[in-house]
Design an enzyme around this catalytic site. Structure first.
Site, mmCIF file in Angstrom:
data_model
loop_
_atom_site.group_PDB
_atom_site.id
_atom_site.type_symbol
_atom_site.label_atom_id
_atom_site.label_comp_id
_atom_site.label_asym_id
_atom_site.label_seq_id
_atom_site.Cartn_x
_atom_site.Cartn_y
_atom_site.Cartn_z
ATOM 1 N N CYS A 1 64.823 49.395 53.005
ATOM 2 C CA CYS A 1 65.032 48.186 51.987
ATOM 3 C C CYS A 1 64.361 49.803 51.447
ATOM 4 C CB CYS A 1 64.325 47.520 51.432
ATOM 5 S SG CYS A 1 64.955 45.901 52.251
ATOM 6 N N GLU B 1 52.215 45.278 45.420
ATOM 7 C CA GLU B 1 53.162 46.484 44.175
ATOM 8 C C GLU B 1 52.024 46.100 43.001
ATOM 9 O OE1 GLU B 1 57.073 47.894 42.422
ATOM 10 O OE2 GLU B 1 56.580 46.371 43.485
ATOM 11 N N HIS C 1 68.567 41.973 45.571
ATOM 12 C CA HIS C 1 68.168 43.023 46.246
ATOM 13 C C HIS C 1 69.501 43.944 47.247
ATOM 14 C CE1 HIS C 1 65.245 45.629 48.570
ATOM 15 N NE2 HIS C 1 64.750 44.833 48.794
ATOM 16 N N PHE D 1 60.648 46.953 55.004
ATOM 17 C CA PHE D 1 60.419 47.071 55.814
ATOM 18 C C PHE D 1 59.639 47.402 57.162
ATOM 19 C CE2 PHE D 1 62.581 41.950 56.506
ATOM 20 C CZ PHE D 1 61.623 41.494 54.923
#
Length: 414
Positions: A162, A313, A341, A401
């Site tokens: 991602c 985050e 996403h 990932f």
């Protein structure tokens, strides 16, 4: 001395449709692009996602050629065509040996793999399409863009899940900085909404099952979030050496001043719970940009709407930006609350969104944030309604990932 890199063109395909205007208009208004999927509901537990609406690609790509592309390649081509047109480059006047492409995808042609497997299962393995391999491999977006425009500079594909789109932009900028190219096409794409893609992520227990209200399913930082929304999309930027852009009178959207990378080195899919990898990537980006945390006006967060990711985050940002955050001057929002996403396309589309925020002085909101999770800290997530703010420096975070982290910083490109 490193050369300076600016953004002179942008193009995208998203769940809202084709082009930048439709994306930005919806984000400013806090509109969601999540809807019911065109898949058999009887087969799936998840019925919602950010599927790209059908569109006529013939004005961007030859129809015969388009039939030999997986959707992620086609969307990359469309976004690249829009970006190059936006940049107003005259390719006949450019040295195409100094013009390259870095464009990637997290998973490549999942739908192509699925369709060919179905054919082979029924009719035999020798009946798969002769175009299956070039349609499914992640590097073919870069290959097809370079072929269309005759770009003979560096051409490659980066695959970091991602964070693919953001890494592609950062690495393309490096080639310009160190004089291996003058212009680069850079970004990422994904089109994995098919039975195979939705099934795999459902099995991994990462997707939201909030099927009853699609537009409210993606809710980063909200205590009732239950996973991310899988989407499709492509974002492509034209990066250019600053003096080259000025010489030809190009419109400069922004300057890419900082690029930071790191690895969590923690787990295959789970983030470091303390955000240590994120902190390192942000610190590296700030160092290259010669900025302090208090200089950043807005962060477009990775913010996927997963429990662990949002917390990690947030912890990292709270720790690094503590002084600025005490009076909530730092704004951080997750536009995945509206787009879902886009996996390999997320980082580049969100870089475009960050640049639009910088130029227009509008911070897009995090929608569906009704009950902020205490574990996500006390940041200003721009809940539900866009905010006006004059900005000088913006940051875009992307994580993937495998523990891949990428952070981009843009300024107004003066």
């Amino acid at each position: 001395m490193k050369r300076r890199v600016v953004v002179t063109g942008m193009g995208c395909v998203t769940p809202f449709g084709v082009g930048l205007d439709i994306l930005w208009d919806n984000l400013k208004k806090g509109k969601s692009g999540i809807r019911y999927l065109n898949l058999d509901k009887e087969k799936h537990l998840v019925h919602i996602g950010g599927q790209i609406p059908e569109f006529d690609s013939s004005q961007y790509v030859d129809a015969k050629d388009a039939r030999r592309m997986d959707k992620f390649i086609l969307c990359s081509m469309v976004a690249a065509t829009i970006a190059i047109e936006d940049s107003k480059l005259d390719l006949e006047k450019e040295d195409l040996t100094r013009f390259g492409v870095i464009a990637g995808s997290a998973a490549g042609g999942l739908e192509t793999i699925q369709k060919n497997h179905e054919v082979m299962t029924v009719r035999g393995y020798h009946k798969c399409s002769p175009f299956m391999v070039p349609m499914m491999i992640c590097n073919m977006a870069a290959g097809k863009i370079s072929i269309k425009y005759g770009l003979r500079g560096p051409s490659k594909s980066i695959v970091t899940a991602c964070s693919t789109g953001a890494h592609s932009i950062g690495d393309a900028a490096r080639l310009i900085q160190y004089n291996e190219a003058d212009i680069m096409i850079a970004g990422g794409a994904e089109a994995g909404i098919c039975d195979l893609g939705i099934g795999a992520f459902t099995s991994a227990k990462t997707l939201s099952k909030h099927n009853e209200e699609p537009t409210k399913a993606s809710r980063p930082y909200d205590i009732n979030r239950d996973g991310f929304i899988m989407s499709e999309g492509a974002g492509i930027l034209v990066l250019e050496e600053r003096e080259h852009a000025i010489k030809r009178g190009a419109k400069i959207y922004a300057e890419l001043t900082g690029y930071g990378q790191s690895s969590d080195a923690y787990d295959m899919v789970a983030p470091d719970p303390n955000g240590n990898g994120v902190i390192l990537a942000i610190e590296n980006a700030l160092k290259e940009a010669n900025l302090k945390p208090q200089d950043i006006d807005y962060i477009n967060a990775h913010g996927t709407s997963t429990h662990a990711g949002d917390i990690a985050e947030s912890k990292a940002v709270e720790k690094l930006f503590k002084n600025k955050n005490e009076n909530k001057k730092l704004l951080m929002s997750s536009t995945k609350s509206m787009t879902g996403h886009m996996l390999g396309g997320a980082g580049s589309v969100e870089a475009i969104i960050s640049i639009m925020a910088l130029n227009e002085g509008i911070v897009p909101p995090t929608i569906n944030l009704e009950n902020q999770d205490p574990e996500c800290g006390n940041l200003n997530y721009v809940a539900n309604v866009a905010q006006e703010k004059q900005m000088t420096h913006v940051m875009s975070n992307s994580f993937g990932f495998g523990g891949h982290n990428s952070v981009l910083i843009f300024n107004k490109g003066n």
